[in-house]
Design an enzyme around this catalytic site. Structure first.
Site, mmCIF file in Angstrom:
data_model
loop_
_atom_site.group_PDB
_atom_site.id
_atom_site.type_symbol
_atom_site.label_atom_id
_atom_site.label_comp_id
_atom_site.label_asym_id
_atom_site.label_seq_id
_atom_site.Cartn_x
_atom_site.Cartn_y
_atom_site.Cartn_z
ATOM 1 N N ARG A 198 -6.731 -51.383 35.097
ATOM 2 C CA ARG A 198 -5.814 -50.249 35.168
ATOM 3 C C ARG A 198 -4.625 -50.576 36.067
ATOM 4 O O ARG A 198 -4.797 -51.136 37.147
ATOM 5 C CB ARG A 198 -6.545 -49.031 35.724
ATOM 6 C CG ARG A 198 -7.440 -48.389 34.701
ATOM 7 C CD ARG A 198 -8.315 -47.342 35.298
ATOM 8 N NE ARG A 198 -7.629 -46.388 36.166
ATOM 9 C CZ ARG A 198 -8.223 -45.326 36.691
ATOM 10 N NH1 ARG A 198 -9.498 -45.095 36.434
ATOM 11 N NH2 ARG A 198 -7.555 -44.513 37.465
ATOM 12 N N ARG A 218 -12.090 -53.997 39.873
ATOM 13 C CA ARG A 218 -12.777 -53.513 38.665
ATOM 14 C C ARG A 218 -11.987 -53.768 37.385
ATOM 15 O O ARG A 218 -10.766 -53.830 37.388
ATOM 16 C CB ARG A 218 -13.180 -52.048 38.815
ATOM 17 C CG ARG A 218 -12.043 -51.071 38.874
ATOM 18 C CD ARG A 218 -12.570 -49.673 39.182
ATOM 19 N NE ARG A 218 -11.495 -48.703 39.135
ATOM 20 C CZ ARG A 218 -11.655 -47.410 39.345
ATOM 21 N NH1 ARG A 218 -12.830 -46.905 39.652
ATOM 22 N NH2 ARG A 218 -10.617 -46.588 39.271
HETATM 23 P P1 AMP Z 1 -8.972 -41.132 37.247
HETATM 24 O O1 AMP Z 1 -9.282 -41.989 36.060
HETATM 25 O O2 AMP Z 1 -9.897 -39.955 37.362
HETATM 26 O O3 AMP Z 1 -8.880 -41.934 38.532
HETATM 27 O O4 AMP Z 1 -7.518 -40.504 36.995
HETATM 28 C C1 AMP Z 1 -6.390 -41.334 36.846
HETATM 29 C C2 AMP Z 1 -5.130 -40.516 37.060
HETATM 30 O O5 AMP Z 1 -5.051 -39.480 36.073
HETATM 31 C C3 AMP Z 1 -5.040 -39.784 38.383
HETATM 32 O O6 AMP Z 1 -4.540 -40.625 39.438
HETATM 33 C C4 AMP Z 1 -4.052 -38.663 38.045
HETATM 34 O O7 AMP Z 1 -2.734 -39.143 37.947
HETATM 35 C C5 AMP Z 1 -4.498 -38.290 36.633
HETATM 36 N N1 AMP Z 1 -5.551 -37.248 36.627
HETATM 37 C C6 AMP Z 1 -6.836 -37.381 36.188
HETATM 38 N N2 AMP Z 1 -7.498 -36.227 36.318
HETATM 39 C C7 AMP Z 1 -6.637 -35.346 36.873
HETATM 40 C C8 AMP Z 1 -6.738 -33.992 37.289
HETATM 41 N N3 AMP Z 1 -7.876 -33.281 37.149
HETATM 42 N N4 AMP Z 1 -5.626 -33.397 37.812
HETATM 43 C C9 AMP Z 1 -4.469 -34.074 37.946
HETATM 44 N N5 AMP Z 1 -4.300 -35.362 37.599
HETATM 45 C C10 AMP Z 1 -5.371 -36.003 37.065
#
Ligand code: AMP
Length: 216
Positions: free
Chosen positions: A161, A127
């Protein structure tokens, strides 16, 4: 309507939340996007979160809860929101219950995006997004209509990413199973949980989601 989307990384939560935001006027609140913006800005939160995110681990609960508390107090959230990537731990879910109770409101539904782990690594490692407007694409499933040009804004800059590399995805998946999956019984007990088959293509998943939201 106040919704939570729960699912492993790559299950399509962000894609469906963005679609629903356009169709129903709900605000998409992605803690991952908020944290990436904090890292890019070099804020204190960003500095604390950067290495943890790069490793594919979860950022400490107190940092995330503070972020959500501020965000859902903003006026645009009054008409409803979709929490995409929050809560991810039982402590976050309990804090959210308290925050909503203090505001005299409550969740309407929690949607589980169910996908086999086996397809997630391919889904995630292919992606990419438009660097300007954030539209999502995929090497195999959704290329821009004109190669190298964003369908939405015409930009020719795209980004991937750092935590979408295969070895980081494995850590993110094990964090999901260890810390986030226990939220499924938590919300099932509250009769809020609905599960959709997120293995299907984007439009079919959107159809299932609509049915679930209409059917109560
Ligand atoms: P995502 O874009 O939702 O995959 O989030 C990317 C990264 O941000 C995750 O792997 C965590 O390191 C951090 N992160 C995002 N949301 C949370 C959350 N609710 N609690 C803890 N870490 C988070």
């Amino acid at each position: 309507m106040k919704l939570i989307f729960i699912g492993p990384p790559g299950s399509g939560k962000g894609t469906q939340a963005a679609k629903l935001e356009r169709m129903r006027g709900l605000v998409q609140i992605s803690t991952g996007d908020m944290l990436r913006a904090a890292v890019a800005s070099g804020s204190s939160l960003g500095q604390q979160a950067k290495a943890i995110m790069e490793a594919g681990k979860l950022v400490p609960d107190h940092l995330i809860i503070g972020l959500i508390e501020q965000r859902i107090a903003e006026p645009d959230c009054e008409s409803g929101f979709i929490l995409d990537g929050f809560p991810r731990t039982t402590a976050q879910a309990e804090a959210l219950d308290q925050l909503l109770q203090d505001k005299g409101t409550a969740l309407d539904r929690v949607i589980e995006f169910e996908v086999d782990d086996s397809i997630l690594i391919d889904r995630i490692s292919g992606r990419f997004t438009c660097a300007k407007c954030g539209e999502g694409y995929h090497d195999s499933f959704k290329q821009p209509k004109t190669t190298g040009v964003c369908d939405i804004c015409g930009s020719s800059e795209f980004k991937r990413r750092a935590d979408d590399k295969a070895e980081k995805v494995k850590t993110r998946l094990s964090e999901y199973h260890a810390l986030t999956a226990p939220l499924l019984p938590y919300y099932r007990n509250k009769q809020l949980l609905r599960t959709i088959d997120a293995m299907a293509d984007i439009d079919e998943v959107a159809g299932q989601l609509n049915l679930v939201l209409e059917s109560g």
